[in-house]
Design an enzyme around this catalytic site. Structure first.
Site, PDB file in Angstrom:
ATOM      1  N   SER A 173     -15.958  -6.551  -5.585  1.00 42.73           N
ATOM      2  CA  SER A 173     -15.117  -7.102  -4.510  1.00 42.73           C
ATOM      3  C   SER A 173     -15.168  -6.193  -3.283  1.00 42.73           C
ATOM      4  O   SER A 173     -15.154  -6.656  -2.142  1.00 42.73           O
ATOM      5  CB  SER A 173     -13.669  -7.297  -4.994  1.00 42.73           C
ATOM      6  OG  SER A 173     -13.026  -6.052  -5.219  1.00 42.73           O
ATOM      7  N   LYS A 174     -15.263  -4.887  -3.528  1.00 46.97           N
ATOM      8  CA  LYS A 174     -15.288  -3.936  -2.409  1.00 46.97           C
ATOM      9  C   LYS A 174     -16.687  -3.878  -1.756  1.00 46.97           C
ATOM     10  O   LYS A 174     -16.811  -3.692  -0.546  1.00 46.97           O
ATOM     11  CB  LYS A 174     -14.851  -2.552  -2.896  1.00 46.97           C
ATOM     12  CG  LYS A 174     -13.388  -2.517  -3.322  1.00 46.97           C
ATOM     13  CD  LYS A 174     -12.471  -2.836  -2.141  1.00 46.97           C
ATOM     14  CE  LYS A 174     -11.027  -2.915  -2.504  1.00 46.97           C
ATOM     15  NZ  LYS A 174     -10.148  -3.219  -1.359  1.00 46.97           N
TER      16      LYS A 174
ATOM     17  N   SER B  34     -13.952   0.560  -0.279  1.00 49.42           N
ATOM     18  CA  SER B  34     -13.755   1.705  -1.187  1.00 49.42           C
ATOM     19  C   SER B  34     -15.121   2.338  -1.441  1.00 49.42           C
ATOM     20  O   SER B  34     -16.144   1.648  -1.353  1.00 49.42           O
ATOM     21  CB  SER B  34     -13.180   1.188  -2.509  1.00 49.42           C
ATOM     22  OG  SER B  34     -13.361   2.143  -3.534  1.00 49.42           O
TER      23      SER B  34
ATOM     24  N   ASN C 209      -5.969  -5.138   4.062  1.00 52.77           N
ATOM     25  CA  ASN C 209      -5.845  -4.030   3.099  1.00 52.77           C
ATOM     26  C   ASN C 209      -5.378  -4.460   1.711  1.00 52.77           C
ATOM     27  O   ASN C 209      -5.615  -3.744   0.742  1.00 52.77           O
ATOM     28  CB  ASN C 209      -4.848  -3.030   3.728  1.00 52.77           C
ATOM     29  CG  ASN C 209      -4.278  -2.056   2.738  1.00 52.77           C
ATOM     30  OD1 ASN C 209      -4.965  -1.128   2.315  1.00 52.77           O
ATOM     31  ND2 ASN C 209      -3.015  -2.247   2.359  1.00 52.77           N
TER      32      ASN C 209
ATOM     33  N   TYR D  86     -13.519  -4.513  -9.959  1.00 51.96           N
ATOM     34  CA  TYR D  86     -13.094  -4.015  -8.641  1.00 51.96           C
ATOM     35  C   TYR D  86     -14.274  -3.762  -7.690  1.00 51.96           C
ATOM     36  O   TYR D  86     -14.265  -4.215  -6.542  1.00 51.96           O
ATOM     37  CB  TYR D  86     -12.325  -2.712  -8.875  1.00 51.96           C
ATOM     38  CG  TYR D  86     -11.794  -2.022  -7.653  1.00 51.96           C
ATOM     39  CD1 TYR D  86     -10.708  -2.541  -6.954  1.00 51.96           C
ATOM     40  CD2 TYR D  86     -12.353  -0.824  -7.198  1.00 51.96           C
ATOM     41  CE1 TYR D  86     -10.191  -1.884  -5.839  1.00 51.96           C
ATOM     42  CE2 TYR D  86     -11.846  -0.162  -6.089  1.00 51.96           C
ATOM     43  CZ  TYR D  86     -10.766  -0.701  -5.423  1.00 51.96           C
ATOM     44  OH  TYR D  86     -10.274  -0.055  -4.323  1.00 51.96           O
TER      45      TYR D  86
ATOM     46  N   GLY E   1      -0.834  -6.284   2.441  1.00 53.70           N
ATOM     47  CA  GLY E   1      -0.610  -5.221   1.452  1.00 53.70           C
ATOM     48  C   GLY E   1       0.263  -4.141   2.044  1.00 53.70           C
ATOM     49  O   GLY E   1      -0.007  -2.948   1.891  1.00 53.70           O
ATOM     50  N   ALA E   2       1.348  -4.567   2.735  1.00 51.06           N
ATOM     51  CA  ALA E   2       2.189  -3.601   3.455  1.00 51.06           C
ATOM     52  C   ALA E   2       3.382  -3.123   2.633  1.00 51.06           C
ATOM     53  O   ALA E   2       4.113  -2.250   3.065  1.00 51.06           O
ATOM     54  CB  ALA E   2       2.696  -4.238   4.754  1.00 51.06           C
ATOM     55  N   SER E   3       3.571  -3.693   1.445  1.00 50.92           N
ATOM     56  CA  SER E   3       4.799  -3.371   0.701  1.00 50.92           C
ATOM     57  C   SER E   3       4.689  -2.063  -0.072  1.00 50.92           C
ATOM     58  O   SER E   3       5.692  -1.548  -0.556  1.00 50.92           O
ATOM     59  CB  SER E   3       5.119  -4.498  -0.284  1.00 50.92           C
ATOM     60  OG  SER E   3       4.081  -4.603  -1.239  1.00 50.92           O
TER      61      SER E   3
END
Ligand code: NAP
Length: 246
Positions: free
Chosen positions: A151-152, A135, A83, A148, A10-12
């Site tokens: 998943s966290k 999160s 991430n 969401y 998730g670096a973009s």
């Protein structure tokens, strides 16, 4: 001195991109994994101008085979930042099967894929640092977070569990559980986000916290403390308060 290597999924964009810039500026070599080739390449161009090393690897974290091929081309990571993630608020009274599945497939199983791929070489050298992005939504069920949040919560539980085996083998495990950070993910929220942090500030806080011995860290302080208290209150009281705020 040998450069430290960080792998960031998730670096973009968002937090991953901001931490990538920060690490490169501190002299790290960063391996950036995410799907958007254009964004990854533009980050590479930006960082190359300041003589930094950012190696982009376009890849979906759901693609285990492709992740494996990346692992063969890189140094053993000193830091593995798991991430990559998506966020879609859902109305649980509607049909959301695809959202429920996507969140587990990307946010949870995507982390597991990258973990399984990059861990063995870290174990070979008995060192390294794994940072898992959870999160505050993983602490307690919140409105619209039925896709969401679970998943966290699963990631947090995963991190809590793996540390016992990994710490014994020289590997540090940490979990990051932020409140709201200003990124494209949160730009879709149509409600007030208490304590909303600038993304570069979030990256700085992550950098600061990876140099501590904390297992879990969260920010911003005020909102995360409030959420922590909420998460340990009896359900009757916490659900009443959440309903009031909602
Ligand atoms: N922003 C917040 O308030 C907040 C709060 C708590 C936790 N978080 C967590 O922090 C992480 C980063 O979020 P963000 O706010 O920075 O979001 P963002 O700006 O939307 O960035 C998400 C990153 O994940 C990548 N990604 C998404 N799906 C992917 C996939 N299938 N394979 C590979 N990469 C994928 C995206 O890149 P591509 O689209 O190029 O693949 C992008 O680089 C997420 O795990 C999020 O849940 C965020």
């Amino acid at each position: 001195m040998k450069k430290k290597t960080a792998v960031i999924t998730g670096a973009s964009d968002g937090i991953g991109s901001s931490l990538a810039k920060l690490l490169v500026n501190y002299g790290w070599e960063v391996i950036g994994i995410s799907r958007n080739t254009k964004k990854l390449n533009s980050l590479k161009n930006e960082l190359t101008k300041s003589n930094g090393i950012f190696k982009p690897f376009p890849c979906d974290v759901q693609d285990f085979t492709k992740l494996k091929s990346i692992e063969k081309k890189i140094n053993v990571p000193d830091l593995l930042f798991l991430n990559a993630g998506i966020y879609t608020p859902v109305d649980a009274s509607k049909k959301n099967l695809e959202h429920y599945k996507n969140h587990i497939n990307i946010n949870y199983l995507g982390v597991i894929n990258a973990y399984e791929v990059f861990l063995p070489k870290m174990l070979d050298v008995n060192q390294g640092h794994i940072l898992i992005m959870s999160s505050i939504s993983g602490w307690i069920g919140l409105p619209k977070a039925a896709a969401y949040g679970p998943s966290k919560a699963a990631l947090r539980s995963f991190a809590q569990s793996i540390r016992y085996d990994l710490n014994a083998k020289g590997i540090t495990v940490q979990v990051c559980s932020p409140g709201f950070v200003e990124t494209s993910a949160t730009s879709i929220n149509d409600f007030y986000m208490p304590g909303l942090l600038k993304v570069d500030k979030a990256a700085q806080l992550i950098y600061k916290n990876i140099h501590t011995k904390k297992f879990e860290f969260s920010f911003p302080f005020g909102f995360s403390t409030f959420m922590r208290i909420l998460s340990i209150l009896p359900d009757k009281l916490s659900s009443y308060l959440i309903n009031k705020i909602n």
